[in-house]
Scaffold this active site. Structure first.
Site, PDB file in Angstrom:
ATOM      1  N   SER A 143      41.993   3.569  39.859  1.00  0.00           N
ATOM      2  CA  SER A 143      41.899   3.522  41.318  1.00  0.00           C
ATOM      3  C   SER A 143      43.313   3.652  41.874  1.00  0.00           C
ATOM      4  CB  SER A 143      41.303   2.172  41.730  1.00  0.00           C
ATOM      5  OG  SER A 143      41.499   1.941  43.109  1.00  0.00           O
ATOM      6  N   TYR A 156      41.163  -7.032  42.314  1.00  0.00           N
ATOM      7  CA  TYR A 156      40.882  -5.623  42.010  1.00  0.00           C
ATOM      8  C   TYR A 156      42.169  -4.853  41.704  1.00  0.00           C
ATOM      9  CZ  TYR A 156      38.584  -1.057  42.488  1.00  0.00           C
ATOM     10  OH  TYR A 156      38.090   0.210  42.264  1.00  0.00           O
TER      11      TYR A 156
END
Ligand code: NAP
Length: 254
Positions: A143, A156
């Site tokens: 990501s 995250y």
């Protein structure tokens, strides 16, 4: 993509979103697929759909935060299809989204178990099998959050950053044994995860217009391309679909 025909792949987080699209894309390319997620009813339905279209697909219930579950999935792929040529470490969580002082310690740690330790478990179980075969490709779904801090996403961002370092370390350790490993940073993708992000309202990603998100089937095509030799120059890096150049290289029209 003809070189992928008759290969065997495990895709984690294959019950919906990017993982489900990847299973369907791989099956179209003649890849035998083992779909992995906690929700067996969802993965089994997709596997049945693939089999009805003439493909080879199986599903197994697996929580990637359990090493024994992940090791059993790798064994199942080997026994069902004869090899483990591709592993897509895709399973991931972003919820609950919260600033650190509001976070629940058990839930925060659970995201570490899934997003980070789950990827390690996949690597740990697959690499000896691939080393014995003398070949294999592993795609870790990364990501932009691996390299950008965002409010509410401390779990995250830090787990994706850790996975990027895993990709780099394992590339150094195993490239000489014929094992390719590469990360994919897909940009923002129209899945359940973006619905949760929008609902949180916490950081600039939650304010994005959903129309800009990339479609899961395009991410799936890029994952398949990364598994081909043409993409080998990107091994040991996070390949990004967040730029026009990245999308063009991966063969995506939009
Ligand atoms: P999604 O639609 O929420 O799907 C997540 C998948 O992970 C589901 O199949 C879920 O299945 C599975 N999963 C969750 N916990 C699991 C566990 N403990 N064990 C096994 N499977 C588990 O999300 P997505 O957008 O497709 O995300 C896929 C990957 O792309 C993630 O790694 C995510 O971080 C990454 N990513 C997404 C975006 C985006 O904008 N969507 C952007 C960058 C990166 P079950 O609940 O059935 O287990």
């Amino acid at each position: 993509m003809k070189e992928l025909n008759a290969k065997s792949a495990i895709i984690t987080g294959a019950s919906r979103g990017i993982g489900a699209a990847t299973a369907r894309e791989f099956a179209e390319l003649g890849v035998n697929v083992l779909l992995v997620a906690r929700t067996l009813s969802e993965t089994e339905a997709i596997a049945a759909e693939i089999r009805n279209h003439g493909g080879k697909a199986e599903a197994i219930a697996c929580d990637v935060s359990s090493y024994s579950d992940v090791a059993a999935a790798i064994e199942r792929c080997k026994s069902a299809f004869g090899s483990v040529d591709i592993l897509v470490n895709n399973a991931g969580l972003i919820e609950p989204i919260a600033r650190l002082g509001d976070s629940d310690p058990e839930e925060w740690a659970h995201v570490v178990d899934v997003n980070y330790k789950g990827v390690y478990y996949g690597l740990r179980a697959a690499i000896p099998v691939m080393a014995a075969q003398g070949a294999g490709v592993i795609v870790n779904i990364s990501s932009g959050a691996a390299t950008s801090a965002l409010e509410g996403w401390s779990h995250y961002c830090s787990t994706k950053a850790a996975v990027l370092l895993l990709t780099q370390c394992v590339h150094k350790e195993y490239a000489d044994l014929g094992i390719r490993i590469v990360g994919l940073s897909p940009g923002t993708v129209a899945t359940q995860m973006q619905i949760a992000i929008k609902a949180s309202g916490i950081n600039p990603v939650s304010q994005l217009d959903p129309s800009i998100h990339i479609q899961p089937h395009n991410v799936a095509r890029a994952i398949a391309w990364l598994c081909t030799q043409e993409a080998a120059g990107h091994d040991g890096t996070d390949f990004s679909l967040g730029t026009d150049e990245g999308r063009r290289r991966a063969g995506l029209a939009d």
